[in-house]
Design an enzyme around this catalytic site. Structure first.
Site, PDB file in Angstrom:
ATOM      1  N   LYS A   1       0.606  -1.139  -0.008  1.00 33.75           N
ATOM      2  CA  LYS A   1       0.025   0.193   0.060  1.00 33.75           C
ATOM      3  C   LYS A   1       0.769   1.420  -0.034  1.00 33.75           C
ATOM      4  O   LYS A   1       0.523   2.163  -0.598  1.00 33.75           O
ATOM      5  CB  LYS A   1      -0.780   0.052   1.018  1.00 33.75           C
TER       6      LYS A   1
ATOM      7  N   ARG B   1      -9.366   1.332   9.166  1.00 32.41           N
ATOM      8  CA  ARG B   1      -8.595  -0.092   9.432  1.00 32.41           C
ATOM      9  C   ARG B   1      -9.738  -0.766  10.108  1.00 32.41           C
ATOM     10  O   ARG B   1      -9.540  -1.908  10.599  1.00 32.41           O
ATOM     11  CB  ARG B   1      -7.548   0.124  10.168  1.00 32.41           C
TER      12      ARG B   1
ATOM     13  N   ARG C   1      11.885  -5.501   4.911  1.00 30.24           N
ATOM     14  CA  ARG C   1      11.674  -3.876   5.020  1.00 30.24           C
ATOM     15  C   ARG C   1      12.527  -3.260   6.073  1.00 30.24           C
ATOM     16  O   ARG C   1      13.018  -2.260   6.227  1.00 30.24           O
ATOM     17  CB  ARG C   1      10.266  -3.405   5.247  1.00 30.24           C
TER      18      ARG C   1
ATOM     19  N   ARG D   1      11.722  -2.533   9.278  1.00 28.73           N
ATOM     20  CA  ARG D   1      11.042  -1.327  10.013  1.00 28.73           C
ATOM     21  C   ARG D   1      11.019  -1.944  11.533  1.00 28.73           C
ATOM     22  O   ARG D   1      11.102  -3.256  11.679  1.00 28.73           O
ATOM     23  CB  ARG D   1       9.493  -1.311   9.559  1.00 28.73           C
TER      24      ARG D   1
ATOM     25  N   ARG E   1       0.253  -8.249  13.611  1.00 26.43           N
ATOM     26  CA  ARG E   1      -0.494  -7.287  12.516  1.00 26.43           C
ATOM     27  C   ARG E   1      -1.239  -8.246  11.602  1.00 26.43           C
ATOM     28  O   ARG E   1      -2.573  -7.475  11.435  1.00 26.43           O
ATOM     29  CB  ARG E   1       0.788  -6.579  12.043  1.00 26.43           C
TER      30      ARG E   1
HETATM   31  P1  AMP Z   1       1.049   1.050   8.762  1.00 28.33           P
HETATM   32  O1  AMP Z   1       2.405   1.908   8.495  1.00 28.33           O
HETATM   33  O2  AMP Z   1      -0.160   1.325   7.855  1.00 28.33           O
HETATM   34  O3  AMP Z   1       1.502  -0.593   8.591  1.00 28.33           O
HETATM   35  O4  AMP Z   1       0.649   1.283  10.294  1.00 28.33           O
HETATM   36  C1  AMP Z   1       1.630   0.831  11.366  1.00 28.33           C
HETATM   37  C2  AMP Z   1       0.973   0.844  12.678  1.00 28.33           C
HETATM   38  O5  AMP Z   1       0.367   1.991  12.959  1.00 28.33           O
HETATM   39  C3  AMP Z   1      -0.146   0.008  12.729  1.00 28.33           C
HETATM   40  O6  AMP Z   1       0.289  -1.477  13.124  1.00 28.33           O
HETATM   41  C4  AMP Z   1      -1.010   0.669  13.726  1.00 28.33           C
HETATM   42  O7  AMP Z   1      -0.616   0.252  15.065  1.00 28.33           O
HETATM   43  C5  AMP Z   1      -0.952   1.960  13.709  1.00 28.33           C
HETATM   44  N1  AMP Z   1      -2.148   2.358  12.665  1.00 28.33           N
HETATM   45  C6  AMP Z   1      -1.906   2.756  11.317  1.00 28.33           C
HETATM   46  N2  AMP Z   1      -2.822   3.214  11.037  1.00 28.33           N
HETATM   47  C7  AMP Z   1      -3.920   2.904  11.866  1.00 28.33           C
HETATM   48  C8  AMP Z   1      -5.437   2.866  11.741  1.00 28.33           C
HETATM   49  N3  AMP Z   1      -6.039   3.319  10.580  1.00 28.33           N
HETATM   50  N4  AMP Z   1      -5.913   2.571  12.868  1.00 28.33           N
HETATM   51  C9  AMP Z   1      -5.347   1.993  14.002  1.00 28.33           C
HETATM   52  N5  AMP Z   1      -3.997   2.087  14.211  1.00 28.33           N
HETATM   53  C10 AMP Z   1      -3.119   2.588  13.016  1.00 28.33           C
END
Ligand code: AMP
Length: 189
Positions: A14, A89, A128, A130, A141
């Site tokens: 994404k 989400r 990645r 991270r 996750r």
């Molecule tokens: P991402 O970079 O989109 O994989 O997000 C990394 C982390 O940020 C996720 O594992 C959540 O802990 C938090 N996070 C990001 N977007 C959301 C969301 N829309 N709702 C809740 N937690 C989020």
């Protein structure tokens, strides 16, 4: 006018696709994950609240995320369009997005569902590097995605707003497929 939601499991690409499309279409890439990582690095109050959730691979509470997205959409650079990556989400987040967009008299073109077989996802994320990409956090996750996020596929599919795209092919091909879906929407408009 590009207003696009990129959807898919963690590791589906994404972020990569959102960044490319944002560049190509000249609209901001809004990644809630990036906003949280920035807030954590700067140790803002939101960052302090969010840190433990990110570290453990859990979702940050809806109210925190929704406030943050509302604030981001109040910035004028979002007027010409946007690409959302990682939001919504949960079903309550999707309802909050509907409410927010109707308040600001906007809609969106499409939800792009990037489909990638589960066995690829872990490998991609391990590559990645991270901080939240250790194997146990990755598994958490993916589980959170299955339980809390994947119901949104039917939510948007039932409203005929979702298009599936094969996210396992090379990056350029994925971008081209998304662009062709967008241009079909434009032709239909
Ligand atoms: P991402 O970079 O989109 O994989 O997000 C990394 C982390 O940020 C996720 O594992 C959540 O802990 C938090 N996070 C990001 N977007 C959301 C969301 N829309 N709702 C809740 N937690 C989020």
């Amino acid at each position: 006018m590009a207003r696009l939601i990129l959807f898919g499991p963690p590791g589906a690409g994404k972020g990569t696709q959102a960044a490319r499309l944002a560049e190509l279409l000249g609209v901001p890439h809004i990644s809630t994950g990036d906003i949280f990582r920035g807030a954590i690095a700067a140790q803002t109050p939101v960052g302090v609240k969010a840190q433990a959730y990110l570290d453990e691979g859990k979702l940050v509470p809806d109210s925190v995320v929704i406030d943050l997205v509302r604030e981001r959409f109040s910035q004028p650079d979002t007027h010409p369009g946007w690409i959302l990556d990682g939001f919504p989400r949960t079903v309550p987040q999707a309802h909050a997005l509907d409410a927010l967009l109707s308040e600001i008299h906007q809609g969106f073109n499409r939800v792009i569902n990037l489909e990638v077989p589960a066995e690829f996802l872990v490998q991609r994320m391990l590559g990645r590097g991270r901080k939240d990409d250790s194997e146990d956090v990755i598994r958490r996750r993916l589980q959170v995605y299955q339980e809390e996020t994947s119901p949104l596929i039917d939510f948007y599919r039932d409203r005929s707003q979702l298009t599936d795209i094969d996210g396992s092919v090379p990056v350029d091909e994925v971008t081209a497929s998304i662009q062709s879906v967008l241009s079909e929407d434009e032709d239909a408009a």
